[in-house]
Design a protein around this motif. Sequence first.
Motif, PDB file in Angstrom:
ATOM      1  N   LYS A  50      12.528  -0.783   2.200  1.00 22.17           N
ATOM      2  CA  LYS A  50      12.268   0.638   1.938  1.00 22.17           C
ATOM      3  C   LYS A  50      13.429   1.335   1.234  1.00 22.17           C
ATOM      4  N   ASP A  51      14.504   0.606   0.964  1.00 25.98           N
ATOM      5  CA  ASP A  51      15.691   1.202   0.333  1.00 25.98           C
ATOM      6  C   ASP A  51      15.525   1.171  -1.188  1.00 25.98           C
ATOM      7  N   VAL A  52      14.671   2.056  -1.677  1.00 22.09           N
ATOM      8  CA  VAL A  52      14.244   2.008  -3.079  1.00 22.09           C
ATOM      9  C   VAL A  52      15.419   2.111  -4.050  1.00 22.09           C
ATOM     10  N   ASP A  73       4.960  -0.011   2.424  1.00 24.50           N
ATOM     11  CA  ASP A  73       5.892   1.126   2.489  1.00 24.50           C
ATOM     12  C   ASP A  73       6.628   1.383   1.167  1.00 24.50           C
ATOM     13  N   PRO A  74       7.301   0.381   0.565  1.00 28.09           N
ATOM     14  CA  PRO A  74       7.984   0.668  -0.697  1.00 28.09           C
ATOM     15  C   PRO A  74       7.023   1.040  -1.831  1.00 28.09           C
ATOM     16  N   LEU A  75       5.795   0.527  -1.797  1.00 23.61           N
ATOM     17  CA  LEU A  75       4.809   0.935  -2.806  1.00 23.61           C
ATOM     18  C   LEU A  75       4.488   2.413  -2.657  1.00 23.61           C
ATOM     19  N   PRO A  93       1.173  -1.426  -7.631  1.00 25.23           N
ATOM     20  CA  PRO A  93       0.735  -0.097  -8.049  1.00 25.23           C
ATOM     21  C   PRO A  93       1.845   0.942  -7.935  1.00 25.23           C
ATOM     22  N   GLU A  94       1.765   1.954  -8.790  1.00 26.41           N
ATOM     23  CA  GLU A  94       2.667   3.099  -8.640  1.00 26.41           C
ATOM     24  C   GLU A  94       2.204   3.945  -7.455  1.00 26.41           C
ATOM     25  N   ALA A  95       3.050   4.878  -7.042  1.00 30.34           N
ATOM     26  CA  ALA A  95       2.820   5.602  -5.779  1.00 30.34           C
ATOM     27  C   ALA A  95       1.476   6.322  -5.746  1.00 30.34           C
ATOM     28  N   LYS A  96       1.087   6.939  -6.854  1.00 33.98           N
ATOM     29  CA  LYS A  96      -0.164   7.717  -6.825  1.00 33.98           C
ATOM     30  C   LYS A  96      -1.375   6.810  -6.619  1.00 33.98           C
ATOM     31  N   LEU A 150       1.619   0.040   9.947  1.00 34.23           N
ATOM     32  CA  LEU A 150       1.844  -1.403  10.131  1.00 34.23           C
ATOM     33  C   LEU A 150       0.582  -2.140  10.563  1.00 34.23           C
ATOM     34  N   GLY A 151      -0.577  -1.695  10.059  1.00 34.54           N
ATOM     35  CA  GLY A 151      -1.832  -2.366  10.376  1.00 34.54           C
ATOM     36  C   GLY A 151      -2.350  -2.088  11.773  1.00 34.54           C
TER      37      GLY A 151
END
Length: 318
Positions: A50-52, A73-75, A93-96, A150-151
């Motif tokens: 998650k540390d983009v 999460d990073p997506l 995919p990008e965030a949107k 997390l599912g």
Amino acid sequence: MNLLVVGGGGREHAIIKKLKENPQAETIYALPGNGGISADAVCVPEIGAKDVEQIVRFAKSHAIDFAVVAPDDPLALGCVDRLHEAGIPCFGPEAKAARIEASKVFSKNLMKKYGIPTARYEVFDDPAKALAYLKTASFPIVVKADGLALGKGVLIPQNLQEAEAAVKSIMEDKAFGDSGNEIVIEEFLTGPEVSVLAFTDGTAIAPMVSSMDHKRAGDGDTGLNTGGMGTVAPNPCYTPEAAAECMEKIFLPTLAAMRAEGCPFKGCLYFGLMMTPDGPKVIEYNCRFGDPETQVVLPLLKTDLLTVMQAVENETLG
């Protein structure tokens, strides 16, 4: 080529093993990776998935030629957007577009608007209104946290008492944090479940072999939903006729809907399906390779994975 894979689980290990088959793949970095992955890639445990900003910095400093962002999460945090801004080709995919998984409310409203078959549902941001609605509902019923969990953000109460406890747990006790600010309450569908992972560049789509994962804990599927405890592929319930119907009524309409909403989906789109007596319906979308499905699906892939991922990024999958 220097490759980078974001993530550190069995899914990422399966992706890395497949990427290694391409002779162009020289060094593969896994951020953060894990003990098993270290046999097949260079792990960088100090950089979390998650540390983009750190991921982007690493990609630039290590001359990464192609990146794969695997976890949700990073997506959702826009990791692919940031890598693209840095000029690094990237699969995902990008965030949107990742909202198709990151927000259950977004995905359910998308399906309703574009006529994609799914369970009937209501959306609530007020626990009192959700609790009042439950008094009119039939059981079992499905209660879903809107955001990523997390599912585990899906509960299947068997009666009113369990349903009220589910709403309070998600919305008031914040069992899944801010993911539970909104919830979806939907009808309980019956039938065999099918998972289909599909490569798509936003227009063309290439489904992988189907799979079936085992979600509910306990003998006889009596317990809570888990993130998936095991998988088989291909799914024996998914016939060629069912695949053709899903392509026509679900897969292609979903891609068209995302384009129409200004957020075309590029990457691996996961279709969680229920083969109901009324035909296939969407239970959920994921914006990435499923876990644990990837571990049984990717070893069956005959085409070179890196080439497919590059075609998705370059929009030449067709």
